[in-house]
Design an enzyme around this catalytic site. Structure first.
Site: not given
Ligand code: SF4
Length: 470
Positions: A5, A32, A106-107, A245
């Site tokens: 996300c 995402g 996010n997580g 990445y």
């Protein structure tokens, strides 16, 4: 390998924030692609729109026109917890008698199940299967009165990883977990403020980068300005895969431009694993910069050996056999006339299961490559990630099951070189203690027994919150 996300938030009276959020989410699309959503407020109700698919598919002009407000948050989802369905799209909205919040996350929360059961027992309802809705309800469930204290209460109870943007009717809040595993940064825009997963989102909307949101920090933005609440500093564990990445090469995290870090990874690989070859190529897009770095350091010319079909999305939920067999061919097309008969150095970001790489190698060999020397920007991944990266279970990780010569043979390459951990850290250029390196060395930043040690997390949150102006 997928990350989980992108989040964004903006407090900017006088600006058409729905369109700004739309473009910010566009810039964060790489984090995402499953669903996207925006929630806005204007001092009264919170309005939101969520939909499945890419940002460009999720919002029509009419949807944005209805989202009028001066504060808003947005979210791009890649599912790590909860299945693929619209009710799991974010921002999540949660309400109590006294407070309504929208939250973008996010997580990954490790103690989600026990918190869910506890909250359900206390009468809180859940409409999704995400851990993000648990965070939102935990904030509402806090006995504290002030918003920042409610969030701090939730942070004491949460075990795991979270970079959050939160919206109330008149406030924007940014929160980062005490280890700072996922990035989050603060920017300014035309007298207002923005909070984003990555700086590339600030750049695209014309905002200026101000600083990182610190691990364990709560930033509250409202009509009175910006206030920061911080616990005592503790251990840090920024995911090093952001540099390898996940994040876009034009983003800056902790003062380091990702593009430069990736160039340096390629240079380090050329020092650690030199080889006689005719051309160097990076697997697009994440290893392009590292490929150029290898070329610069080795003096071997760089070539775009594979062209990426950038507009391949997840078109079919259940692709038929023929489409499945096409596999990487749908995504990459080799430049046969450039690589035929050549000894190639191929630079890639990482090898997880080892399922995609042999197909890429086979594509290059079918296109006439005489030799393929594979160079990887990361050390072997031998341990699973418990912090929200959808990677694999340990038995699926090829480097957990095979030696490097065995992997080389399995991948059908002429030589294989993984960047050393020291080389990787030197390439990024930040102290080793900055990072989570657990998937390489098994040293998890919080004692994990697949779950996490609550005491260790709370230790990093100990101490009174101190308030300061940003
Ligand atoms: S275990 Fe690996 S992928 Fe997961 S947060 Fe740590 S460095 Fe990132």
């Amino acid at each position: 390998m997928h990350e989980s996300c992108g989040v964004f938030g903006i407090f900017a009276p006088g600006i058409d924030i729905a369109r700004i959020i739309f473009y910010a989410l566009f810039a964060l699309q790489h984090r995402g692609q499953e669903s996207a959503g925006i929630a806005v407020a204007n001092g009264g109700d919170i309005k939101s729109h969520t939909a499945m698919g890419l940002v460009s598919q999720a919002f029509a002009e009419n949807d944005l026109a209805l989202l009028r407000g001066r504060i808003g948050i947005g979210h791009n989802r890649y599912s790590t917890t909860g299945s693929t369905k619209l009710t799991n799209a974010q921002p999540v909205i949660a309400k109590s008698e006294e407070l309504t919040i929208a939250l973008a996350h996010n997580g990954n929360i490790v103690n989600a199940k026990s918190l869910h059961d506890e909250l359900e027992g206390r009468g809180y309802s859940f409409y999704s299967t995400t851990d993000s809705e648990i965070i939102a309800n935990l904030i509402l469930a806090s006995p504290a009165k002030k918003l920042e204290e409610k969030i701090e209460y939730a942070m004491r109870r949460l075990q795991g990883v979270y970079s959050l943007t939160i919206l109330t009717k008149d406030k924007l809040i940014g929160v980062r977990d005490p280890l700072g595993v996922r990035p989050l940064c603060l920017g300014s825009i035309d007298g207002g403020w923005a909070i984003a997963s990555e700086t590339c989102a600030l750049d695209h909307i014309g905002a200026d980068y101000v600083r990182e949101v610190e691990p364990g920090e709560i930033i509250v933005i409202d009509g009175e300005g910006v206030r920061s609440f911080k616990g005592k500093g503790g251990k840090r564990a920024l995911c090093i895969f952001e540099y390898i990445y996940f994040a876009r090469p034009d983003s800056v995290i902790e003062g380091k431009l990702l593009y430069q870090a990736r160039l340096a990874m390629g240079e380090m690989l050329a020092q650690e694993y030199p080889v006689d070859a005719d051309l160097v190529m990076g697997i697009p897009d994440s290893a392009t910069a590292a490929g150029i770095g290898y070329s610069n350091a080795s003096g071997i010319p760089y070539c775009e050996g594979l062209l990426k079909n950038r507009y391949v999305g997840r078109t079919f939920i259940e692709p038929d056999q023929r489409i499945r067999e096409l596999g990487v061919q749908l995504k990459f097309n080799p430049l046969s006339r450039m690589i035929s008969g050549k000894r190639l150095v191929v630079v890639d970001d990482s090898i997880v299961r080892g399922t995609t790489t042999p197909r890429v190698v086979s594509l290059l060999k079918k296109a006439g490559a005489a030799e393929v020397h594979l160079r990887i920007c990361a050390p072997p991944i031998r341990y699973p990630c418990f912090f929200g990266v959808d990677m694999a279970t340990q038995w699926e990780l090829i480097a957990a099951r095979k030696t490097i010569p065995e992997i080389r043979d399995f991948l059908n390459v002429d030589s294989l070189g993984y960047l050393s951990l020291d080389g990787l850290i030197r390439a990024v250029g930040l102290p080793r203690e900055t990072f989570c390196l657990a998937c390489f060395n098994g040293e998890y930043p919080i004692p994990v027994q697949i779950g996490m040690d609550k005491l260790a997390l709370e230790a990093s949150l100990k101490g009174e919150l101190s308030e300061s102006k940003v």
